[in-house]
Design a protein around this motif. Structure first.
Motif, PDB file in Angstrom:
ATOM      1  N   LYS A  95     -23.196   2.202   1.961  1.00 44.67           N
ATOM      2  CA  LYS A  95     -24.459   1.450   1.856  1.00 44.67           C
ATOM      3  C   LYS A  95     -25.660   2.202   2.416  1.00 44.67           C
ATOM      4  CE  LYS A  95     -23.731  -1.300   6.000  1.00 44.67           C
ATOM      5  NZ  LYS A  95     -23.435  -2.628   6.497  1.00 44.67           N
ATOM      6  N   ASP A  96     -25.436   3.099   3.367  1.00 46.19           N
ATOM      7  CA  ASP A  96     -26.545   3.856   3.949  1.00 46.19           C
ATOM      8  C   ASP A  96     -26.802   5.177   3.227  1.00 46.19           C
ATOM      9  OD1 ASP A  96     -26.870   1.888   5.930  1.00 46.19           O
ATOM     10  OD2 ASP A  96     -25.406   2.866   7.236  1.00 46.19           O
ATOM     11  N   ASP A  97     -25.921   5.530   2.293  1.00 44.35           N
ATOM     12  CA  ASP A  97     -26.008   6.836   1.641  1.00 44.35           C
ATOM     13  C   ASP A  97     -26.354   6.791   0.157  1.00 44.35           C
ATOM     14  OD1 ASP A  97     -25.092   8.200   4.033  1.00 44.35           O
ATOM     15  OD2 ASP A  97     -23.104   7.401   3.559  1.00 44.35           O
ATOM     16  N   LEU A  98     -26.144   5.645  -0.482  1.00 51.21           N
ATOM     17  CA  LEU A  98     -26.343   5.500  -1.928  1.00 51.21           C
ATOM     18  C   LEU A  98     -27.151   4.252  -2.236  1.00 51.21           C
ATOM     19  CD1 LEU A  98     -22.720   5.927  -3.386  1.00 51.21           C
ATOM     20  CD2 LEU A  98     -24.500   7.644  -3.354  1.00 51.21           C
ATOM     21  N   ASP A  99     -27.849   4.297  -3.346  1.00 47.36           N
ATOM     22  CA  ASP A  99     -28.428   3.089  -3.935  1.00 47.36           C
ATOM     23  C   ASP A  99     -27.403   2.572  -4.938  1.00 47.36           C
ATOM     24  OD1 ASP A  99     -30.899   3.219  -2.616  1.00 47.36           O
ATOM     25  OD2 ASP A  99     -31.791   4.457  -4.184  1.00 47.36           O
ATOM     26  N   PHE A 100     -27.032   1.314  -4.820  1.00 50.24           N
ATOM     27  CA  PHE A 100     -26.067   0.682  -5.710  1.00 50.24           C
ATOM     28  C   PHE A 100     -26.759  -0.317  -6.621  1.00 50.24           C
ATOM     29  CE2 PHE A 100     -23.406   2.007  -2.239  1.00 50.24           C
ATOM     30  CZ  PHE A 100     -22.154   2.207  -2.785  1.00 50.24           C
ATOM     31  N   VAL A 101     -26.274  -0.405  -7.834  1.00 46.55           N
ATOM     32  CA  VAL A 101     -26.685  -1.472  -8.740  1.00 46.55           C
ATOM     33  C   VAL A 101     -25.530  -1.727  -9.705  1.00 46.55           C
ATOM     34  CG1 VAL A 101     -27.829   0.021 -10.448  1.00 46.55           C
ATOM     35  CG2 VAL A 101     -28.557  -2.341 -10.207  1.00 46.55           C
ATOM     36  N   ALA A 102     -25.291  -2.994  -9.998  1.00 44.22           N
ATOM     37  CA  ALA A 102     -24.280  -3.384 -10.987  1.00 44.22           C
ATOM     38  C   ALA A 102     -24.990  -4.072 -12.136  1.00 44.22           C
ATOM     39  CB  ALA A 102     -23.249  -4.312 -10.354  1.00 44.22           C
ATOM     40  N   ILE A 103     -24.483  -3.863 -13.340  1.00 45.53           N
ATOM     41  CA  ILE A 103     -25.096  -4.429 -14.551  1.00 45.53           C
ATOM     42  C   ILE A 103     -24.007  -5.072 -15.398  1.00 45.53           C
ATOM     43  CG2 ILE A 103     -26.379  -3.899 -16.671  1.00 45.53           C
ATOM     44  CD1 ILE A 103     -27.490  -1.397 -15.209  1.00 45.53           C
ATOM     45  N   SER A 104     -24.296  -6.259 -15.891  1.00 43.43           N
ATOM     46  CA  SER A 104     -23.430  -6.902 -16.881  1.00 43.43           C
ATOM     47  C   SER A 104     -24.211  -7.029 -18.175  1.00 43.43           C
ATOM     48  CB  SER A 104     -22.964  -8.284 -16.412  1.00 43.43           C
ATOM     49  OG  SER A 104     -22.151  -8.873 -17.411  1.00 43.43           O
ATOM     50  N   SER A 105     -23.615  -6.560 -19.247  1.00 46.18           N
ATOM     51  CA  SER A 105     -24.287  -6.552 -20.556  1.00 46.18           C
ATOM     52  C   SER A 105     -23.576  -7.431 -21.580  1.00 46.18           C
ATOM     53  CB  SER A 105     -24.359  -5.114 -21.082  1.00 46.18           C
ATOM     54  OG  SER A 105     -25.073  -4.293 -20.203  1.00 46.18           O
ATOM     55  N   ASN A 106     -22.612  -8.212 -21.149  1.00 52.37           N
ATOM     56  CA  ASN A 106     -21.810  -8.984 -22.103  1.00 52.37           C
ATOM     57  C   ASN A 106     -22.579 -10.128 -22.755  1.00 52.37           C
ATOM     58  OD1 ASN A 106     -19.565  -7.419 -21.812  1.00 52.37           O
ATOM     59  ND2 ASN A 106     -18.420  -8.886 -20.579  1.00 52.37           N
ATOM     60  N   ARG A 134     -14.931   8.302  -5.130  1.00 46.78           N
ATOM     61  CA  ARG A 134     -15.195   8.670  -3.737  1.00 46.78           C
ATOM     62  C   ARG A 134     -15.273  10.193  -3.571  1.00 46.78           C
ATOM     63  NH1 ARG A 134     -14.666   4.904   0.349  1.00 46.78           N
ATOM     64  NH2 ARG A 134     -14.129   2.804  -0.367  1.00 46.78           N
ATOM     65  N   ASP A 135     -14.409  10.925  -4.257  1.00 44.82           N
ATOM     66  CA  ASP A 135     -14.459  12.385  -4.190  1.00 44.82           C
ATOM     67  C   ASP A 135     -15.803  12.894  -4.706  1.00 44.82           C
ATOM     68  OD1 ASP A 135     -13.108  15.075  -3.864  1.00 44.82           O
ATOM     69  OD2 ASP A 135     -13.572  15.128  -6.018  1.00 44.82           O
ATOM     70  N   ALA A 136     -16.265  12.343  -5.821  1.00 44.38           N
ATOM     71  CA  ALA A 136     -17.561  12.758  -6.383  1.00 44.38           C
ATOM     72  C   ALA A 136     -18.704  12.411  -5.423  1.00 44.38           C
ATOM     73  CB  ALA A 136     -17.778  12.097  -7.742  1.00 44.38           C
ATOM     74  N   ILE A 137     -18.652  11.224  -4.831  1.00 43.54           N
ATOM     75  CA  ILE A 137     -19.699  10.819  -3.886  1.00 43.54           C
ATOM     76  C   ILE A 137     -19.718  11.761  -2.690  1.00 43.54           C
ATOM     77  CG2 ILE A 137     -20.376   9.021  -2.235  1.00 43.54           C
ATOM     78  CD1 ILE A 137     -19.305   6.948  -4.327  1.00 43.54           C
ATOM     79  N   GLU A 138     -18.556  12.023  -2.113  1.00 44.64           N
ATOM     80  CA  GLU A 138     -18.477  12.901  -0.932  1.00 44.64           C
ATOM     81  C   GLU A 138     -19.009  14.298  -1.246  1.00 44.64           C
ATOM     82  OE1 GLU A 138     -17.745  12.453   2.302  1.00 44.64           O
ATOM     83  OE2 GLU A 138     -17.610  10.298   1.917  1.00 44.64           O
ATOM     84  N   LYS A 139     -18.624  14.836  -2.380  1.00 40.93           N
ATOM     85  CA  LYS A 139     -19.113  16.168  -2.748  1.00 40.93           C
ATOM     86  C   LYS A 139     -20.624  16.158  -2.921  1.00 40.93           C
ATOM     87  CE  LYS A 139     -14.993  18.345  -4.345  1.00 40.93           C
ATOM     88  NZ  LYS A 139     -13.875  18.102  -5.200  1.00 40.93           N
ATOM     89  N   LEU A 140     -21.145  15.152  -3.604  1.00 45.75           N
ATOM     90  CA  LEU A 140     -22.594  15.059  -3.818  1.00 45.75           C
ATOM     91  C   LEU A 140     -23.330  14.926  -2.485  1.00 45.75           C
ATOM     92  CD1 LEU A 140     -24.848  14.929  -5.930  1.00 45.75           C
ATOM     93  CD2 LEU A 140     -24.495  12.465  -6.031  1.00 45.75           C
ATOM     94  N   LEU A 141     -22.830  14.072  -1.606  1.00 46.34           N
ATOM     95  CA  LEU A 141     -23.485  13.856  -0.317  1.00 46.34           C
ATOM     96  C   LEU A 141     -23.421  15.096   0.584  1.00 46.34           C
ATOM     97  CD1 LEU A 141     -22.344  10.220   0.541  1.00 46.34           C
ATOM     98  CD2 LEU A 141     -24.596  10.964  -0.287  1.00 46.34           C
ATOM     99  N   ASN A 142     -22.406  15.919   0.391  1.00 45.22           N
ATOM    100  CA  ASN A 142     -22.236  17.102   1.234  1.00 45.22           C
ATOM    101  C   ASN A 142     -22.717  18.390   0.577  1.00 45.22           C
ATOM    102  OD1 ASN A 142     -20.995  16.033   3.719  1.00 45.22           O
ATOM    103  ND2 ASN A 142     -19.494  15.240   2.268  1.00 45.22           N
TER     104      ASN A 142
END
Length: 183
Positions: free
Chosen positions: A67-78, A156-164
């Motif tokens: 929550k302190d490292d990423l902006d989150f958003v969820a979308i429903s298009s149904n 999570r692996d992608a997030i960690e790599k991006l953040l680091n």
């Protein structure tokens, strides 16, 4: 339910701009509201899909962990005419129940899903702080009934790599789930 795989939007794509209603507070959310210094995670989900339901706990944990490292958003298009359990009112109820602190947006025209080339729920798109696509695809290799507990390991692996400041692995797997319910 029709099992569908994500179409894997091309890496390096700029995040499509959008403005949608946040069902949690009934306010309009725009991509311009994203923090300019943090990566962004856009998730296409819905209320009724068993694949999304399978990930409820992991989605909540993932959002709390970052929550302190990423902006989150969820979308429903149904299509809510044929799938009323995905209505904005029900979306708000689910967001409160699961403790989502991030916007849960309703894409009534389905235009945002089309601009992301979203095909299924759940589907995940990780953008760097310049809104360039670094990861798209699955959360992990679990699915309802396969006996594997959700861990979010791929995302999570992608997030960690991006953040680091490391390169995100280009060998990415498509997400799979219910097809978006097109009008």
């Amino acid at each position: 339910m029709a099992l569908t795989y994500s179409s894997m939007l091309e890496l390096g794509t700029q995040m499509p701009k959008f403005e949608l209603e946040n069902t949690v507070n009934n306010e309009i959310f725009s991509t311009s509201y994203f923090n300019s210094t943090t990566p962004k995670l856009v998730m296409f989900i819905c209320n009724h899909c068993p694949y999304v339901i399978h990930y409820h706990k992991e989605l909540t944990k993932l959002s709390q962990d970052y929550k302190d490292d990423l902006d989150f958003v969820a979308i429903s298009s149904n299509d809510i005419v044929n799938y009323p359990e995905d209505s904005p009112e029900k979306m708000k109820e689910l967001a409160i129940e699961l403790g989502f602190f991030f916007p849960y947006l309703y894409d009534e025209t389905q235009g945002v899903a089309k601009s992301f080339k979203a095909a299924c729920t759940p589907e995940f798109y990780l953008f760097n702080n310049e809104k360039t696509l670094e990861y798209r695809g699955r959360l992990d290799n679990s699915s309802p009934g396969n006996g594997i507990e959700p861990s979010g390991i791929d995302l999570r692996d992608a997030i960690e790599k991006l953040l680091n400041g490391k390169e995100v692995n280009q060998a990415q797997h498509p997400s799979m789930g219910c097809n978006i319910k097109w009008k």
